[in-house]
Design an enzyme around this catalytic site. Structure first.
Site, PDB file in Angstrom:
ATOM      1  N   THR A   1       0.818  -1.208   0.000  1.00  0.00           N
ATOM      2  CA  THR A   1       0.000   0.000   0.000  1.00  0.00           C
ATOM      3  C   THR A   1       0.860   1.269   0.000  1.00  0.00           C
ATOM      4  O   THR A   1       2.004   1.239   0.464  1.00  0.00           O
ATOM      5  CB  THR A   1      -0.905   0.000   1.261  1.00  0.00           C
ATOM      6  N   ASP A   2       0.273   2.354  -0.482  1.00  0.00           N
ATOM      7  CA  ASP A   2       0.981   3.642  -0.414  1.00  0.00           C
ATOM      8  C   ASP A   2       1.043   4.177   1.024  1.00  0.00           C
ATOM      9  O   ASP A   2       1.790   5.110   1.317  1.00  0.00           O
ATOM     10  CB  ASP A   2       0.313   4.678  -1.328  1.00  0.00           C
ATOM     11  N   GLU A   3       0.244   3.558   1.940  1.00  0.00           N
ATOM     12  CA  GLU A   3       0.178   4.084   3.308  1.00  0.00           C
ATOM     13  C   GLU A   3       1.507   3.905   4.048  1.00  0.00           C
ATOM     14  O   GLU A   3       1.741   4.558   5.064  1.00  0.00           O
ATOM     15  CB  GLU A   3      -0.973   3.434   4.079  1.00  0.00           C
TER      16      GLU A   3
ATOM     17  N   TYR B   1      -1.841  -0.602  10.961  1.00  0.00           N
ATOM     18  CA  TYR B   1      -1.984  -1.252   9.645  1.00  0.00           C
ATOM     19  C   TYR B   1      -0.784  -0.939   8.757  1.00  0.00           C
ATOM     20  O   TYR B   1      -0.112  -1.848   8.253  1.00  0.00           O
ATOM     21  CB  TYR B   1      -3.277  -0.783   8.957  1.00  0.00           C
TER      22      TYR B   1
ATOM     23  N   LYS C   1       2.241  -3.388   7.268  1.00  0.00           N
ATOM     24  CA  LYS C   1       2.511  -3.553   5.827  1.00  0.00           C
ATOM     25  C   LYS C   1       3.962  -3.156   5.528  1.00  0.00           C
ATOM     26  O   LYS C   1       4.643  -3.796   4.718  1.00  0.00           O
ATOM     27  CB  LYS C   1       1.546  -2.711   4.990  1.00  0.00           C
TER      28      LYS C   1
END
Ligand code: NAD
Ligand code: TYD
Length: 367
Positions: free
Chosen positions: A134-136, A160, A164
């Site tokens: 993810t870009d997060e 989260y 990741k």
């Protein structure tokens, strides 16, 4: 011919990917491994379950022996890892499951791949481990910051995104240390069919249909870069087939929207559909457009999410240049398709909402 293991294939993006892959790569064999958590949904795969090139296995990615067995048994040469706990709000209230599945689960898959692909005397000719991220992991952008690139330093802010980020580092380390053939893609927010109705867009569609409030966190000015799920699937396909071993690729929509603008767009789209199809008034009598009102009246500002990242945006230049990747679905069109899908597949989400989904699984799959 490829034999591909799709972990988390009963989830939102995984299920879309299974449909995509069987359609785009006829003759390849697709094996789904999924623990069917609250977010997994076997009815998302019901139309492929009789396809001879498809098989479903109910199991946990943390079960390394099971994964190694499946790799050997089916001569798997591609792993695509979607399996994860994926909802930021749940990671704030209960981070443990995120550490287990996202970090330990990814390491379990990497170990099984190392064992079967690198230590065996007869490995498949070409093997690739693709990790979906993810870009997060890059943290939050200010209003004038340039979008994330593959070299933006990691700065995850939620349990989260931290889990990741850890999994991304493990994937990188298994390439660097053991020479495992890996690729990673970091993608922006997805939307489209089969998304669990706790995420912003399906939540709003379903709440509008029931005349329930549309909760907007904080001031509604947080920005995400939205991508139609089919475009993400195509991007992953390109990374698997054309990406360099050890490579990281950002996949995004070049499509930044504030949350409040998205919710307004969803409201307008639903209202338009009610105007053009009067039968919807009978099906959803509590929805504002059924009585001539506007869905926007349901918008309700609520307390902000703790640590809420302000802005995400992806610079997909590397994927465009190296892989020929380009998002194809315009946002308004993708939102129309998505609203339409939820209107045409009411059974899919009503089962989730009514809690009868577990009964459905035991009847259909004996689980
Ligand atoms: P999802 O929550 O809809 O689906 C996750 C799937 O993984 C479910 O089917 C669940 O049953 C399965 N699963 C969970 N724990 C498991 C375990 N221990 N073993 C086996 N299966 C397990 O998630 P999603 O939105 O489809 O996201 C898929 C992947 O894409 C995730 O890795 C996520 O981080 C990443 N991603 C998602 C988005 C997005 O907008 N949804 C954006 C970028 C990246
Ligand atoms: P979400 O779909 O949970 O994805 P993510 O947190 O991974 O970006 O949320 C998208 C954005 O919408 C995020 O900024 C949080 C916001 N949001 C709301 O304002 N209200 C809601 O009810 C939800 C679920 C999300």
């Amino acid at each position: 011919m490829n034999c591909i293991l799709v972990t988390g294939g009963a989830g939102f993006i995984g299920a879309n990917f299974v449909h995509y892959w069987l359609r785009e790569h006829p003759g390849d064999f697709v094996l789904v491994l999924d623990a069917v958590t609250y977010a997994g949904n076997l009815s998302s795969l019901s139309d492929v379950r009789n396809n001879p090139d498809f098989k479903f296995v109910h199991g946990d990615i943390c079960n390394r022996e099971l994964v190694a067995y499946l790799l050997r048994e089916h001569n798997i040469n591609i792993i695509v890892n979607f399996a994860a706990e994926s909802h930021v709000d749940r990671s704030i209230t209960g981070p443990d499951a995120f550490i287990r599945t996202n970090i330990q689960g990814t390491q379990s898959l990497l170990e099984a791949a190392r064992d079967v692909w690198l230590a065996s005397t007869k490995p498949p000719e070409t093997c690739r481990f693709h990790h979906v991220s993810t870009d997060e992991v890059y943290g939050s952008l200010g209003p004038d910051d340039p979008p994330f690139t593959e070299t933006t330093p990691y700065a995850p802010n939620s349990p989260y995104s931290a889990s990741k980020a850890a999994s991304d580092h493990l994937v990188r380390a298994y390439h660097h240390t053991y020479g495992l053939d890996v690729t990673t893609s970091n993608c922006s927010n997805n939307y489209g069919p089969y998304q669990f109705p706790e995420k912003l867009i399906p939540l709003c569609i379903i709440n509008i249909l029931h005349g329930r409030p549309l909760p907007i966190y904080g001031d509604g000015m947080n920005i995400r870069d939205w991508l139609y799920v089919e475009d993400h699937c195509r991007g992953i396909d390109l990374v698997i087939r054309r990406g360099k071993s050890g490579g990281v690729y950002n996949i995004g929509g070049c499509n930044e929207w504030t949350n409040i603008d998205i919710v307004n767009l969803v409201c307008d789209t639903v209202d338009q559909m009610f105007r053009s199809d009067p039968k919807l008034q009978d099906s959803f009598p509590d929805s504002p457009p059924a009585s001539g009102s506007f869905s926007k009246e349901l918008i309700t500002f609520v307390d902000d999410r703790p640590g809420h990242d302000r802005r995400y945006a992806i610079n997909p230049e590397k994927s465009e240049k190296e892989l020929g990747y380009r998002p194809e679905t315009a946002f308004e069109q993708g939102i129309r398709q998505t609203v339409n899908w939820y209107l045409e597949n009411t059974g899919w989400w009503q089962d989730i909402i009514n809690g009868t989904y577990r009964d459905w699984i035991s009847t259909h799959y004996g689980m």
